[in-house]
Write a protein that holds these residues in place. Structure first.
Motif, PDB file in Angstrom:
ATOM      1  N   ILE A  96     -62.496 -98.138 -32.682  1.00 48.04           N
ATOM      2  CA  ILE A  96     -61.471 -97.373 -33.398  1.00 48.04           C
ATOM      3  C   ILE A  96     -62.128 -96.121 -33.972  1.00 48.04           C
ATOM      4  CG2 ILE A  96     -59.837 -97.377 -35.325  1.00 48.04           C
ATOM      5  CD1 ILE A  96     -59.604-100.387 -34.969  1.00 48.04           C
ATOM      6  N   ILE A  97     -61.592 -94.977 -33.607  1.00 48.90           N
ATOM      7  CA  ILE A  97     -62.121 -93.703 -34.097  1.00 48.90           C
ATOM      8  C   ILE A  97     -61.102 -93.123 -35.053  1.00 48.90           C
ATOM      9  CG2 ILE A  97     -62.906 -91.394 -33.434  1.00 48.90           C
ATOM     10  CD1 ILE A  97     -63.539 -92.591 -30.638  1.00 48.90           C
ATOM     11  N   VAL A  98     -61.530 -92.946 -36.300  1.00 49.29           N
ATOM     12  CA  VAL A  98     -60.639 -92.371 -37.320  1.00 49.29           C
ATOM     13  C   VAL A  98     -61.066 -90.931 -37.534  1.00 49.29           C
ATOM     14  CG1 VAL A  98     -59.768 -92.559 -39.672  1.00 49.29           C
ATOM     15  CG2 VAL A  98     -60.392 -94.636 -38.404  1.00 49.29           C
TER      16      VAL A  98
ATOM     17  N   HIS B 254     -53.227 -93.434 -31.256  1.00 48.44           N
ATOM     18  CA  HIS B 254     -53.141 -93.396 -29.805  1.00 48.44           C
ATOM     19  C   HIS B 254     -54.098 -94.427 -29.213  1.00 48.44           C
ATOM     20  CE1 HIS B 254     -51.475 -89.446 -30.895  1.00 48.44           C
ATOM     21  NE2 HIS B 254     -50.697 -89.670 -29.855  1.00 48.44           N
ATOM     22  N   ALA B 255     -53.636 -95.091 -28.161  1.00 47.03           N
ATOM     23  CA  ALA B 255     -54.471 -96.091 -27.495  1.00 47.03           C
ATOM     24  C   ALA B 255     -54.889 -95.564 -26.126  1.00 47.03           C
ATOM     25  CB  ALA B 255     -53.686 -97.394 -27.337  1.00 47.03           C
ATOM     26  N   ILE B 256     -56.181 -95.643 -25.849  1.00 47.07           N
ATOM     27  CA  ILE B 256     -56.671 -95.252 -24.530  1.00 47.07           C
ATOM     28  C   ILE B 256     -57.675 -96.296 -24.030  1.00 47.07           C
ATOM     29  CG2 ILE B 256     -56.404 -92.773 -24.974  1.00 47.07           C
ATOM     30  CD1 ILE B 256     -59.573 -92.752 -25.131  1.00 47.07           C
ATOM     31  N   SER B 257     -58.021 -96.188 -22.764  1.00 48.34           N
ATOM     32  CA  SER B 257     -59.008 -97.099 -22.185  1.00 48.34           C
ATOM     33  C   SER B 257     -60.135 -96.310 -21.560  1.00 48.34           C
ATOM     34  CB  SER B 257     -58.340 -97.956 -21.109  1.00 48.34           C
ATOM     35  OG  SER B 257     -59.322 -98.693 -20.408  1.00 48.34           O
ATOM     36  N   ARG B 258     -61.356 -96.790 -21.758  1.00 48.94           N
ATOM     37  CA  ARG B 258     -62.477 -96.208 -21.020  1.00 48.94           C
ATOM     38  C   ARG B 258     -62.963 -97.207 -19.975  1.00 48.94           C
ATOM     39  NH1 ARG B 258     -66.864 -92.783 -22.509  1.00 48.94           N
ATOM     40  NH2 ARG B 258     -66.165 -92.103 -20.485  1.00 48.94           N
TER      41      ARG B 258
ATOM     42  N   PRO C  12     -54.783 -88.308 -41.242  1.00 55.37           N
ATOM     43  CA  PRO C  12     -55.579 -89.105 -40.304  1.00 55.37           C
ATOM     44  C   PRO C  12     -54.948 -89.164 -38.918  1.00 55.37           C
ATOM     45  CG  PRO C  12     -54.335 -90.530 -41.771  1.00 55.37           C
ATOM     46  CD  PRO C  12     -54.104 -89.132 -42.242  1.00 55.37           C
ATOM     47  N   ASP C  13     -55.778 -89.093 -37.884  1.00 49.73           N
ATOM     48  CA  ASP C  13     -55.292 -89.561 -36.590  1.00 49.73           C
ATOM     49  C   ASP C  13     -56.316 -90.538 -36.050  1.00 49.73           C
ATOM     50  OD1 ASP C  13     -56.453 -87.675 -33.951  1.00 49.73           O
ATOM     51  OD2 ASP C  13     -56.829 -87.017 -36.011  1.00 49.73           O
ATOM     52  N   VAL C  14     -55.798 -91.571 -35.420  1.00 48.58           N
ATOM     53  CA  VAL C  14     -56.621 -92.716 -35.055  1.00 48.58           C
ATOM     54  C   VAL C  14     -56.579 -92.895 -33.552  1.00 48.58           C
ATOM     55  CG1 VAL C  14     -56.970 -95.201 -35.404  1.00 48.58           C
ATOM     56  CG2 VAL C  14     -56.017 -93.795 -37.258  1.00 48.58           C
ATOM     57  N   LEU C  15     -57.753 -93.008 -32.955  1.00 52.03           N
ATOM     58  CA  LEU C  15     -57.845 -93.230 -31.524  1.00 52.03           C
ATOM     59  C   LEU C  15     -58.398 -94.636 -31.312  1.00 52.03           C
ATOM     60  CD1 LEU C  15     -57.433 -91.683 -28.874  1.00 52.03           C
ATOM     61  CD2 LEU C  15     -59.867 -91.077 -28.972  1.00 52.03           C
ATOM     62  N   VAL C  16     -57.656 -95.457 -30.587  1.00 58.36           N
ATOM     63  CA  VAL C  16     -58.089 -96.818 -30.316  1.00 58.36           C
ATOM     64  C   VAL C  16     -58.535 -96.882 -28.860  1.00 58.36           C
ATOM     65  CG1 VAL C  16     -57.398 -99.238 -30.325  1.00 58.36           C
ATOM     66  CG2 VAL C  16     -56.410 -97.657 -31.997  1.00 58.36           C
ATOM     67  N   VAL C  17     -59.802 -97.209 -28.648  1.00 57.44           N
ATOM     68  CA  VAL C  17     -60.392 -97.116 -27.307  1.00 57.44           C
ATOM     69  C   VAL C  17     -60.794 -98.498 -26.813  1.00 57.44           C
ATOM     70  CG1 VAL C  17     -62.114 -95.950 -25.898  1.00 57.44           C
ATOM     71  CG2 VAL C  17     -61.353 -94.879 -28.028  1.00 57.44           C
ATOM     72  N   GLY C  18     -60.151 -98.946 -25.738  1.00 61.52           N
ATOM     73  CA  GLY C  18     -60.472-100.255 -25.164  1.00 61.52           C
ATOM     74  C   GLY C  18     -61.621-100.158 -24.173  1.00 61.52           C
ATOM     75  N   HIS C  19     -62.578-101.098 -24.300  1.00 65.38           N
ATOM     76  CA  HIS C  19     -63.713-101.160 -23.369  1.00 65.38           C
ATOM     77  C   HIS C  19     -63.776-102.554 -22.758  1.00 65.38           C
ATOM     78  CE1 HIS C  19     -65.695 -97.400 -24.742  1.00 65.38           C
ATOM     79  NE2 HIS C  19     -65.209 -97.718 -25.926  1.00 65.38           N
TER      80      HIS C  19
END
Lengths: 200, 150
Positions: free
Chosen positions: A197-199, A170-174, A127-134
């Motif tokens: 959260i995108i898995v 990984h944490a990113i922001s849109r 798994p890789d997980v992308l955490v996206v802040g809005h």
């Protein structure tokens, strides 16, 4: 000279031409139905000729003489592309978390959503997980990019505490670029203050 | 400050960020999620087996054998999977996860490939292409399959 050696020589010349010019290369393209029914298309360009495929199983063959459009089928696709399709990675699964206003705490529903995230992560071999802040649309891009990043980092930290390896998240922001509920600029909207959260 | 000036700066920033992202993330643009049979990755002339979990970089060449198949998830959620006897080159990849702007070009030299395009193509139709020896495909938010024979 015998017929046979003529033929052998002709095949040899043809093979050489193919190798040098790429003249005998052939490409087949088939547009597949979209999972969620969204409109979709793919363009196929060969030299200065272009074919646009824009409905399910629309297909094109690019071969000497230019691209030729035709209609393929689910069965043809399975026969020709079965092995490639069978190796497709699992699609990304998406989860959305909301915060209690003014707190760093999830709502009760979001707490249950976190459990579903952990279940999904456990299902995947690597798994890789992308955490996206809005954010909502109050403030500048720069402000909201930073705020979204802060929210995403908070959720990333929470997932790490729950046992997800840090290297896999990984944490990113849109920022305010992708609102769940479209609003005019400057409008406060709780549903847009979220972390996705995108898995994968 | 005049709004157009702010906007001009903003785009300059985006361009810079794209360039930096491309440089900094050369290390990780995607991951092998599925590997069956013989699958290798060639990087800077060195060939290694592509195992599940392996991270991919721009310019990597992925090859499958007669019994091979491989599935790759890219950072922008694009999914690529190739069947047996395939050669796929990840020519160029740049992706800014904040703006979703980027560029993704691959080449299928031979074999079969299935493509589910991701956020790069969704943000800008035409920003994702697949080349074959005799055609160039442009993804417009799309699922498709392609085969190439030399």
């Amino acid at each position: 000279m015998s017929d046979r050696s003529h033929r052998v020589r002709r095949i040899g010349v043809l093979a050489l031409l193919c190798a040098v010019l790429g003249a005998c290369a052939s490409t087949t393209v088939v547009l597949l139905p979209e999972n969620d029914g969204r409109p979709t298309a793919v363009t196929v360009k060969q030299g200065d000729q272009e074919v646009v495929l824009d409905h399910p199983y629309a297909a094109a063959k690019a071969a000497p003489g230019g691209p030729r459009a035709y209609v393929s089928s689910a069965q043809d696709v399975a026969t020709q592309f079965g092995a490639a399709l069978a190796a497709q990675p699992a699609r990304a699964a998406t989860f959305t978390l909301y915060f209690i206003e003014g707190h760093d705490e999830f709502t009760d529903e979001s707490r249950r959503e976190v459990d579903r995230v952990l279940t999904e992560i456990a299902k995947r071999p690597v798994p890789d997980v992308l955490v996206v802040g809005h954010t909502d649309a109050v403030g500048t891009d720069a402000f909201n990019d930073a705020l979204g990043q802060q929210r995403a980092e908070a959720v990333r930290a929470a997932l790490i505490r729950l046992g997800v390896p840090a290297d896999d998240i990984h944490a990113i922001s849109r920022g305010k670029r992708a609102p769940a509920v479209p609003t005019a600029d400057g409008v406060a909207e709780p549903l847009n203050r979220r972390v996705v959260i995108i898995v994968r | 400050m005049h709004p157009s000036l702010i906007r001009g700066r903003h785009w300059l920033g985006v361009a810079l960020l794209l360039a930096l992202t491309a440089a900094a993330q050369a290390a990780e643009i995607g991951q092998v999620k599925v590997a069956r049979g013989h699958v290798v990755v060639e990087r800077q002339g060195k060939t290694q087996p592509a195992t599940v979990g392996a991270r991919l970089q721009a310019a990597d060449i992925v090859r499958t054998g007669t019994d091979g198949a491989v599935g790759i998830t890219m950072d922008d959620d694009s999914l690529l999977s190739a069947g047996p006897n395939s050669e796929l080159v990840l020519d160029r990849y740049a992706f800014d996860a904040t703006t979703n702007q980027g560029r993704f070009d691959t080449t299928l030299n031979k074999g079969t490939l299935s493509v589910i395009s991701g956020r790069i193509a969704k943000q800008a139709p035409g920003a994702m292409t697949v080349r074959t020896p005799n055609a160039i495909l442009g993804a417009r938010g799309t699922e498709f399959v392609v085969s190439a024979h030399e």
